[in-house]
Write an enzyme that holds these catalytic residues in place. Structure first.
Site, short mmCIF file in Angstrom:
data_model
loop_
_atom_site.label_atom_id
_atom_site.label_comp_id
_atom_site.label_asym_id
_atom_site.label_seq_id
_atom_site.Cartn_x
_atom_site.Cartn_y
_atom_site.Cartn_z
N ASN A 1 0.85 -1.18 0.00
CA ASN A 1 0.00 0.00 0.00
C ASN A 1 0.89 1.23 0.00
O ASN A 1 2.08 1.16 0.27
CB ASN A 1 -0.94 0.02 1.22
CG ASN A 1 -2.25 0.70 0.92
OD1 ASN A 1 -2.34 1.57 0.06
ND2 ASN A 1 -3.28 0.30 1.64
N HIS A 2 0.29 2.38 -0.28
CA HIS A 2 0.99 3.66 -0.26
C HIS A 2 0.87 4.28 1.12
O HIS A 2 -0.18 4.21 1.74
CB HIS A 2 0.38 4.63 -1.28
CG HIS A 2 0.62 4.25 -2.69
ND1 HIS A 2 1.72 4.64 -3.39
CD2 HIS A 2 -0.11 3.47 -3.54
CE1 HIS A 2 1.66 4.15 -4.61
NE2 HIS A 2 0.57 3.44 -4.73
#
Length: 188
Positions: A114-115
């Site tokens: 994920n970011h």
């Protein structure tokens, strides 16, 4: 010279790999050697990785009889047990660990990363990635077009219906997605 329309059939239908001729087997062995040059690679007996797949993973482990079909994209880490399939056009990104006898339908996305979004002064796309990873148990059926996001654990013997978006853990023997079909044991 007219190309043979069946020359790459095994890349798209790896379950037919036992029908490969000598030149197709040589091409597969050469591809496996090329993959081994710059990554942690372990391929079990009769494992198959299509040369039409994009493999940029630094760790790739496939158990006996497992395969990755054409047009898959694999990054970071993928560990698959024996008798697993990653069918055409699948994506495996981040940290993904898969048990034994797992069937993954085409166009499925395993997004084990994920970011970050902690710093409001930095655009989201410039923030660092993180990965909790995805873990999938044994004997799991994942239908076509399923999306599994980072941090999810799929229990053994689970079924994920085609098109399901899985954002939470799925326990052993559970069904996720559309209404489950009647069991063959309950059909009169």
């Amino acid at each position: 010279m007219i190309p043979d329309p069946h020359a790459q059939r095994i890349d798209f239908e790896p379950w037919l790999r036992h029908q490969a001729d000598a030149s197709q087997r040589e091409r597969q062995q050469a591809w496996h050697l090329a993959l081994a040059k710059d990554r942690d690679l372990h391929l079990g007996q009769d494992a198959f990785v299509s040369s039409l797949a994009m493999i940029s993973a630094h760790t790739l482990h496939l158990g006996d009889q497992s395969y990755i079909a054409a047009h898959c994209h694999v990054t970071e880490t993928l560990r698959m047990g024996a008798d697993c399939t990653l069918n055409t056009h699948c994506i495996s990104r981040g940290q993904v660990i898969i048990g034994h006898s797992v069937r993954i339908g085409s166009h499925t996305r395993l997004l084990g990363f994920n970011h970050g979004f902690d710093n409001l002064e930095i655009p989201l796309w410039k923030q660092p990635h993180f990965s909790k990873g995805i873990v999938i148990g044994d004997d799991v059926w994942i239908g076509a077009g399923v999306i599994i996001v980072d941090g999810v654990r799929i229990g053994s013997h689970a079924i994920l219906a085609a098109g399901a978006v899985v954002t939470k853990d799925v326990p052993d023997f559970a069904w996720s997605g559309a209404t489950p079909p009647a069991s063959s044991a309950t059909v009169a």
